[in-house]
Design an enzyme around this catalytic site. Structure first.
Site, mmCIF file in Angstrom:
data_model
loop_
_atom_site.group_PDB
_atom_site.id
_atom_site.type_symbol
_atom_site.label_atom_id
_atom_site.label_comp_id
_atom_site.label_asym_id
_atom_site.label_seq_id
_atom_site.Cartn_x
_atom_site.Cartn_y
_atom_site.Cartn_z
ATOM 1 N N PHE A 116 -66.854 -34.765 44.673
ATOM 2 C CA PHE A 116 -65.965 -35.896 44.927
ATOM 3 C C PHE A 116 -65.340 -35.853 46.314
ATOM 4 C CE2 PHE A 116 -62.613 -32.906 43.933
ATOM 5 C CZ PHE A 116 -61.472 -33.403 44.540
ATOM 6 N N LYS A 117 -65.305 -34.674 46.939
ATOM 7 C CA LYS A 117 -64.708 -34.562 48.266
ATOM 8 C C LYS A 117 -65.430 -35.441 49.295
ATOM 9 C CE LYS A 117 -61.828 -31.372 46.814
ATOM 10 N NZ LYS A 117 -61.773 -29.984 47.212
ATOM 11 N N ASP A 118 -66.705 -35.751 49.041
ATOM 12 C CA ASP A 118 -67.442 -36.621 49.968
ATOM 13 C C ASP A 118 -66.803 -38.001 50.089
ATOM 14 O OD1 ASP A 118 -69.534 -34.805 50.614
ATOM 15 O OD2 ASP A 118 -70.577 -35.316 48.764
#
Length: 476
Positions: A116-118
């Site tokens: 999810f950091k993307d």
């Protein structure tokens, strides 16, 4: 829009200044002077924008409320450049899928590093490149990762003009896949530093370097951790997208369950709720490192030392100092910067804890802010993963499984709950094999990544050694 420090520094900065700054000079975190309010008409318009023009257009609408020092046409182009089907696997960008009755998964892990950091880091990389080019400046990014932030940052910033990345990670504490994603990068502007310690040691080093204003300014030190407001702001967008995807009218209320370590992901939900998004609950899900769950249950925030920070099967949440938590406490205390400074400065330094259980504000945690919490054990993660596979044929990574387990504890009849997916299961294959007896699928492009040559430097948990390394690379 101007930004202030949670610890009361008198300076008020604009967005592009804090984009490159990281921590405030007094060690506080930046927040907007106020949260823009989204009224019923705006919410309805945004729903139409999302449905007709897509995620990138919605991102522009949200971000433009907070960013007024980038021309609108440029900001719109940066959002369109970032949120593409090519980068995130589908035009929807963050699709929902039903897990079971009343429980949905929002897919946030279809980006380049499968986490999810993307969602925020890809935007941050483009914002950095844009602003540095506009200023003709250079930036040295210093970050800490417990797993996914590092690879997301490095993939977003590799090859970017004017940027070096120095990423600290806890030696031996990430999954083999996570290590390989980071350490296999050979780009000359990427520097991986494996620190002999836990994530909190890495995070403490980043904060200590940022607090040395002379060093920070000499070497143009910036941040990609969620202490950087720009990253948290980008995450606010997918709460609105998830709400629009699950509801048909703006009078409906839903909940979000969020795997939580450093409090950045769920803090973005807090911001969305403060803006006016009709959220019934924000469910904070932790693993055995339950410092946040303890606070939301009892009002006591108690940092654990490294020796009491457990190594778990959801390693990205193996954190006992939740940096973004300061932002929420600042809001909880009526934006009292002096008191926030006392709690997160002197009190934590003195006793490693503070207690708000007797404060009238704590009684409003659930009613005013929607927060509830829970934790999950290794056995419960495995059971949740098995149940999801048996009942719906869906594989969950262990962090998402933490959130599913806690979400079920807090489900309310008639109120749908969205679980924010943390990563694709392949990043934690050993746990999936333990739970299901089978390897998760991995994209063909990532086959054999663990066997690639690695470029990483092992260092002790020592601020001066890290500073020396940064200085050495900048002089090269």
């Amino acid at each position: 829009m101007r930004y202030l420090s949670t610890r009361g520094h008198p300076e008020r900065l604009r967005f592009c200044d804090i984009l490159l700054e990281g921590l405030a000079p007094d060690g506080g975190l930046y927040l907007p002077e106020h949260y823009p309010q989204v009224d019923a008409a705006t919410l309805a318009r945004w729903r139409s924008v999302w449905a007709e023009q897509g995620y990138a257009a919605l991102a522009f609408e949200v971000l433009s409320l907070y960013i007024d020092d980038i021309p609108s046409a440029d900001l719109r182009a940066l959002c369109a450049q970032t949120y593409t089907a090519a980068a995130f696997g589908s035009a929807t960008i963050t699709p929902l899928r039903r897990l079971d009755e009343g429980l949905w998964i929002q897919e946030l892990s279809n980006g380049p590093t499968l986490a999810f950091k993307d969602m925020a880091m890809q935007l941050l990389g483009n914002l950095f490149e844009y602003e540095l080019a506009r200023r003709g400046a250079q930036l040295n990014i210093l970050g800490a990762t417990s797993g996914d932030t590092g690879s997301a940052a490095e993939y977003a910033l590799r090859g970017k003009r004017g940027v070096r990345v120095f990423m600290l990670s806890p030696h031996g504490r990430m999954s083999a896949f996570q290590q390989a994603q980071m350490y296999s990068l050979q780009d000359p502007n990427i520097h991986n530093l494996a620190i002999e310690g836990v994530f909190d040691d890495c995070q403490d080093i980043v904060k200590a370097v940022s607090a040395d204003l002379e060093f920070k300014r000499r070497y143009q030190i910036g941040s990609v951790n969620s202490i950087n407001w720009a990253r948290l702001l980008a995450q606010v967008v997918y709460y609105f997208a998830g709400y629009f995807a699950l509801t048909r009218s703006d009078s409906e209320r839903i909940g979000f369950a969020v795997p939580s370590g450093n409090f950045g992901n769920v803090c973005a939900g807090h911001v969305a709720r403060m803006m006016g998004l009709p959220l019934a609950q924000l469910v904070v899900a932790t693993n055995e490192n339950d410092v946040l769950d303890e606070f939301f249950r009892t009002g006591r925030y108690r940092v654990r030392p490294s020796a009491q920070t457990f190594e778990t099967s959801s390693p990205s949440m193996d954190i006992s100092k939740a940096s973004n938590f300061e932002r929420f406490v600042f809001d909880l205390l009526g934006r009292d910067a002096q008191r926030t400074q006392a709690l997160f400065g002197a009190e934590l330094a003195r006793s490693g804890a503070f207690d708000l259980s007797a404060d009238p504000a704590f009684a409003q945690i659930r009613s005013r802010y929607g927060f509830v919490s829970g934790c999950s054990s290794h056995a419960e993660r495995l059971a949740t993963i098995r149940a999801a596979w048996q009942h719906s044929g869906q594989m969950l990574d262990p962090h998402t499984a933490d959130a599913v387990k806690v979400a079920r504890q807090h489900q309310q009849p008639g109120t749908p709950m969205v679980v924010l997916e943390t990563a694709l299961p392949v990043k934690f294959a050993a746990t999936l094999v333990e739970a299901l007896g089978r390897e998760p699928e991995r994209p063909a492009a990532l086959e054999g990544i663990e066997k690639l040559p690695k470029r990483v430097r092992l260092l002790p948990a020592d601020v001066q050694r890290v500073k020396a390394y940064i200085a050495e690379q900048c002089a090269a």
